[in-house]
Each structure stands twice: as C-alpha cells, then as structure tokens.
Write an enzyme that holds these catalytic residues in place. Sequence first.
Site, PDB file in Angstrom:
ATOM      1  CD  GLU A  18       3.686  -7.462  12.691  1.00 25.97           C
ATOM      2  OE1 GLU A  18       3.929  -7.043  11.552  1.00 25.97           O
ATOM      3  OE2 GLU A  18       3.735  -8.673  12.996  1.00 25.97           O
ATOM      4  CB  THR A  49      -0.904  -8.754  12.525  1.00 24.58           C
ATOM      5  OG1 THR A  49      -1.251  -9.325  13.790  1.00 24.58           O
ATOM      6  CG2 THR A  49       0.584  -8.513  12.479  1.00 24.58           C
ATOM      7  CE1 TYR A  50      -9.242  -7.649  10.158  1.00 22.50           C
ATOM      8  CE2 TYR A  50      -8.824  -9.643   8.903  1.00 22.50           C
ATOM      9  CZ  TYR A  50      -9.699  -8.791   9.532  1.00 22.50           C
ATOM     10  OH  TYR A  50     -11.039  -9.081   9.539  1.00 22.50           O
ATOM     11  CG  HIS A  94      -0.767  -5.092   9.466  1.00 18.72           C
ATOM     12  ND1 HIS A  94       0.159  -6.099   9.606  1.00 18.72           N
ATOM     13  CD2 HIS A  94      -0.146  -3.948   9.870  1.00 18.72           C
ATOM     14  CE1 HIS A  94       1.287  -5.589  10.067  1.00 18.72           C
ATOM     15  NE2 HIS A  94       1.131  -4.284  10.254  1.00 18.72           N
ATOM     16  N   GLY A 125      -2.328 -10.218   2.155  1.00 21.62           N
ATOM     17  CA  GLY A 125      -2.692 -11.204   3.175  1.00 21.62           C
ATOM     18  C   GLY A 125      -2.220 -12.584   2.781  1.00 21.62           C
ATOM     19  CB  ALA A 144      -1.000  -5.358  -1.683  1.00 23.10           C
ATOM     20  CG  HIS A 183       5.741 -12.370  -2.084  1.00 24.69           C
ATOM     21  ND1 HIS A 183       4.956 -13.144  -2.897  1.00 24.69           N
ATOM     22  CD2 HIS A 183       5.129 -12.358  -0.870  1.00 24.69           C
ATOM     23  CE1 HIS A 183       3.886 -13.562  -2.213  1.00 24.69           C
ATOM     24  NE2 HIS A 183       3.981 -13.096  -0.989  1.00 24.69           N
ATOM     25  CD  GLN A 210       8.436 -11.339   6.118  1.00 27.38           C
ATOM     26  OE1 GLN A 210       8.448 -10.977   7.299  1.00 27.38           O
ATOM     27  NE2 GLN A 210       7.396 -11.912   5.541  1.00 27.38           N
ATOM     28  CD  GLN A 246      11.271 -18.065  17.141  1.00 28.49           C
ATOM     29  OE1 GLN A 246      12.345 -17.457  17.197  1.00 28.49           O
ATOM     30  NE2 GLN A 246      10.195 -17.646  17.771  1.00 28.49           N
TER      31      GLN A 246
HETATM   32  P1  FAD Z   1       1.223  -8.182  -3.092  1.00 27.79           P
HETATM   33  O1  FAD Z   1       1.854  -6.853  -3.189  1.00 27.79           O
HETATM   34  O2  FAD Z   1      -0.145  -8.329  -3.667  1.00 27.79           O
HETATM   35  O3  FAD Z   1       2.223  -9.227  -3.828  1.00 27.79           O
HETATM   36  C1  FAD Z   1       1.954 -10.616  -3.816  1.00 27.79           C
HETATM   37  C2  FAD Z   1       2.752 -11.291  -4.938  1.00 27.79           C
HETATM   38  O4  FAD Z   1       2.203 -10.949  -6.211  1.00 27.79           O
HETATM   39  C3  FAD Z   1       4.212 -10.871  -5.016  1.00 27.79           C
HETATM   40  O5  FAD Z   1       4.937 -11.989  -5.466  1.00 27.79           O
HETATM   41  C4  FAD Z   1       4.243  -9.755  -6.059  1.00 27.79           C
HETATM   42  O6  FAD Z   1       5.477  -9.692  -6.729  1.00 27.79           O
HETATM   43  C5  FAD Z   1       3.112 -10.169  -6.989  1.00 27.79           C
HETATM   44  N1  FAD Z   1       2.275  -9.072  -7.484  1.00 27.79           N
HETATM   45  C6  FAD Z   1       1.934  -7.944  -6.850  1.00 27.79           C
HETATM   46  N2  FAD Z   1       1.015  -7.245  -7.561  1.00 27.79           N
HETATM   47  C7  FAD Z   1       0.762  -7.989  -8.680  1.00 27.79           C
HETATM   48  C8  FAD Z   1      -0.121  -7.830  -9.795  1.00 27.79           C
HETATM   49  N3  FAD Z   1      -0.936  -6.756  -9.894  1.00 27.79           N
HETATM   50  N4  FAD Z   1      -0.138  -8.803 -10.745  1.00 27.79           N
HETATM   51  C9  FAD Z   1       0.667  -9.897 -10.641  1.00 27.79           C
HETATM   52  N5  FAD Z   1       1.519 -10.094  -9.601  1.00 27.79           N
HETATM   53  C10 FAD Z   1       1.562  -9.156  -8.626  1.00 27.79           C
HETATM   54  N6  FAD Z   1      -0.343 -11.148   6.263  1.00 27.79           N
HETATM   55  C11 FAD Z   1      -1.542 -11.174   6.902  1.00 27.79           C
HETATM   56  O7  FAD Z   1      -2.397 -12.014   6.582  1.00 27.79           O
HETATM   57  N7  FAD Z   1      -1.819 -10.285   7.921  1.00 27.79           N
HETATM   58  C12 FAD Z   1      -0.933  -9.338   8.311  1.00 27.79           C
HETATM   59  O8  FAD Z   1      -1.208  -8.562   9.223  1.00 27.79           O
HETATM   60  C13 FAD Z   1       0.345  -9.276   7.640  1.00 27.79           C
HETATM   61  N8  FAD Z   1       1.262  -8.337   7.966  1.00 27.79           N
HETATM   62  C14 FAD Z   1       2.433  -8.250   7.252  1.00 27.79           C
HETATM   63  C15 FAD Z   1       3.343  -7.215   7.535  1.00 27.79           C
HETATM   64  C16 FAD Z   1       4.547  -7.100   6.827  1.00 27.79           C
HETATM   65  C17 FAD Z   1       5.491  -5.973   7.121  1.00 27.79           C
HETATM   66  C18 FAD Z   1       4.866  -8.075   5.829  1.00 27.79           C
HETATM   67  C19 FAD Z   1       6.165  -7.998   5.082  1.00 27.79           C
HETATM   68  C20 FAD Z   1       3.968  -9.099   5.537  1.00 27.79           C
HETATM   69  C21 FAD Z   1       2.745  -9.195   6.235  1.00 27.79           C
HETATM   70  N9  FAD Z   1       1.804 -10.187   5.950  1.00 27.79           N
HETATM   71  C22 FAD Z   1       0.597 -10.223   6.601  1.00 27.79           C
HETATM   72  C23 FAD Z   1       2.091 -11.211   4.949  1.00 27.79           C
HETATM   73  C24 FAD Z   1       1.637 -10.805   3.530  1.00 27.79           C
HETATM   74  O9  FAD Z   1       0.245 -10.621   3.502  1.00 27.79           O
HETATM   75  C25 FAD Z   1       2.063 -11.916   2.590  1.00 27.79           C
HETATM   76  O10 FAD Z   1       3.462 -11.927   2.443  1.00 27.79           O
HETATM   77  C26 FAD Z   1       1.383 -11.962   1.237  1.00 27.79           C
HETATM   78  O11 FAD Z   1       1.693 -13.219   0.657  1.00 27.79           O
HETATM   79  C27 FAD Z   1       1.817 -10.877   0.260  1.00 27.79           C
HETATM   80  O12 FAD Z   1       1.375  -9.641   0.646  1.00 27.79           O
HETATM   81  P2  FAD Z   1       1.765  -8.319  -0.206  1.00 27.79           P
HETATM   82  O13 FAD Z   1       0.959  -7.221   0.344  1.00 27.79           O
HETATM   83  O14 FAD Z   1       3.226  -8.178  -0.289  1.00 27.79           O
HETATM   84  O15 FAD Z   1       1.151  -8.765  -1.649  1.00 27.79           O
END
Ligand code: FAD
Length: 317
Positions: A18, A49-50, A94, A125, A144, A183, A210, A246
């Site tokens: 990444e 990443t974004y 991303h 995000g 997401a 998470h 993660q 870190q």
């Molecule tokens: P989601 O899947 O939306 O989940 C977020 C939380 O809500 C979780 O606790 C989940 O259990 C819960 N949840 C999910 N769907 C629902 C629903 N429909 N109703 C209620 N609760 C729900 N961040 C950036 O800004 N830019 C990046 O480029 C970036 N790259 C990443 C790459 C990787 C591999 C990883 C692991 C993380 C990255 N992140 C990035 C961080 C990520 O955006 C954060 O961890 C964010 O807080 C959660 O993203 P998610 O897509 O897992 O969210």
Amino acid sequence: MKITQHLQEAQRTLFSFELLPPLKGENIGRIHEVVESLMEFSPSFVDVTYHREEYVYREVRGGLLEKRTVRKRPGTVGICAAIQHKYNLDAVPHIICGGFSKEETENALIDLDFVGVDNVLVLRGDPIRSEGRFKAEADGHAYAIDLLNQVVDMNRGQYLDPELRNTQATDFCIGVAGYPEKHFEAPNAASDLRWLKRKVEDGAEYVITQMFFDNRAYFDFVEACRAAGITVPIIPGLKPLTTRRQLQALPQNFHVNMPDELVQAVEKARDDREVKAIGVEWCIAQARELKAAGVPALHFYTMGRAEPTATIARAVF
Ligand code: FAD
C-alpha cells in the site's frame, strides 16, 4: 486484471503493498522510487490510499482563527493511472464515503473506469481528524456497505439517474476492510463480523485486514469468518514497526495490540535504528509463518517507505 483473478491464478502467496499519495506540493517522484524499489519482488497489485479533507486553523488579525478545509494528500486516481501505465501493475484505489456525495462517487468511479482501473477497495473512511466521530455527507454514504452497493449497481449498469439510457456497466472487483482485533467502534467482534458478512453477501470479493502484530489475531479472525460463512480470500495486512514512537502511535491510530515480547524488546532498544531492526525481524517472522500457513497474499503497509518492506520481502519470498 482483477485481484480475484490474481488470487485464483496464483500457485503461491502473492506480494502486494500500500502507498500513500505524497503531501500536496510534492511530486510523484517518491511514489515511483517506492514502486521501483519493490518491483524485484513481483508485486501483484498496489493499493493507493485516499485521504479526505482536514480542517486547519490559521491565526488572522487580532488573534482570530480562520478555519480552512484542506486535502493534504490528493492524487489517488492520478497515481493509480500513472502506476498502471508505467509499470503495467494493477493499482487499487481506496474509495471512501467520507467527504463524498453519491454523485461525486459516481463521477470518481467513471474516471477510474476510463483510466482502466479494474479494482477498488471500498471503505467508510476515517473521521475528519479534529472531529473524532464519522459524519456522512448529507447526500453521501454512512457505511462502506452503502458505498459498496453503489459500485455493485454501477457494475449492473445502474447509475444514479434512472433516466440515463444505454448505460455501460462497469466491472470493478471490490475489496473491503476486515479487523482481526475488531473495528474500534463495533460493540463487539460478533457484530463487526456480521457487518463484514453483509458486505461480502452484497458483493465484496475479498478482504484485506487491518495490521496486526500477533498472527494469532489473524488466524482466529479467519476461523471466525469461516465459521460465520465468509468464504472469500482474507489477505493479511502487515506493517513493520520502525520507530519507538509507533509503540503508542499505532495502537492509538489503528486500534491494534502490541504483543508484550515486542514491546519489551523495543523498550530495551538504544535508538530507532535498533527499533527498526527489531520491528523488521518481528515482521519477517510474522510473514514467514503466514506464508507457511498458505495465506493468499502478504500485503504490506509501506507508509511511503520501501526499504523495511524490501528487507522483509527479500527474507520471505
Ligand atoms: P464500515 O464497514 O462502514 O464499518 C464501520 C463500523 O460500523 C464498524 O464498526 C462496523 O462493524 C459498523 N457497521 C458497518 N456497517 C454498518 C451498518 N450498515 N450499520 C451499523 N453499523 C455498521 N481510511 C481512509 O480514510 N482512507 C484509506 O485509504 C483507508 N484505507 C484502509 C485500508 C485498510 C485495509 C483498512 C483496514 C482500513 C483503511 N482505512 C482507510 C480506515 C477505515 O476507513 C476506517 O477503519 C473506518 O473507520 C472504517 O472503515 P470500514 O470500511 O471498515 O467501515
């Protein structure tokens, strides 16, 4: 080529990494340096990443503060296009919910489709740094899974405007994030897993995790996913610890645990040179064990620095 195709065709554990877009004002040279230093390990794909907007406050006359919105690391789409063009290497942008309306997301996906990007990693995000809590745009997505469904709709030729005729379906391969240590907002691991399962049921074709520093967390997570009926590939994400700072910063920012053996070794180190050597050795041991267990790929969070990942890849691949 789609990540799923890379994974299906592979007879071995793949290597991927990444990248972060450079800070605004810098050029793309650093990205090319990192990619070129890691090309000898035949990466199958590179994630980019974004980074959403942040608020910065500048002092103006009379001690007043002016709030400005800035995006410090723009360029994700351009970097993906440049990497694919220059190295013939699949780049995975991303895409995030934060800061985007559905219309802006649609337009970004059209750009990605036109430049020949076949893959997206769909994420909610992070929250805006100073806000602490994620807030969706009024006409954007809150989770997401909602963004994922927009991509799935476009893959079926369904755009936001129902009156569009003769639309072309996109064909993005969709990845999502998974959290071996949960998470940070999820009330418990089971709930987090249920949402991950929903993302897969709705169209996610693989998961990238993660970072974690104890492989047990990954193995237990994969077992829990399989027991829950999540059958897609789960790619472990690895980050070598490289500085003493870190030890606190990674748990604070990424909500991960550090095994005590690693913590104590780092605490005894005399300087960051020693810390880096310890962190890289730890990561090599993690990567070797994961590879021996037959994981689909080892995905490295470079954070813009190639050398620790190159040392690990040399020892493992
Ligand atoms: P989601 O899947 O939306 O989940 C977020 C939380 O809500 C979780 O606790 C989940 O259990 C819960 N949840 C999910 N769907 C629902 C629903 N429909 N109703 C209620 N609760 C729900 N961040 C950036 O800004 N830019 C990046 O480029 C970036 N790259 C990443 C790459 C990787 C591999 C990883 C692991 C993380 C990255 N992140 C990035 C961080 C990520 O955006 C954060 O961890 C964010 O807080 C959660 O993203 P998610 O897509 O897992 O969210």
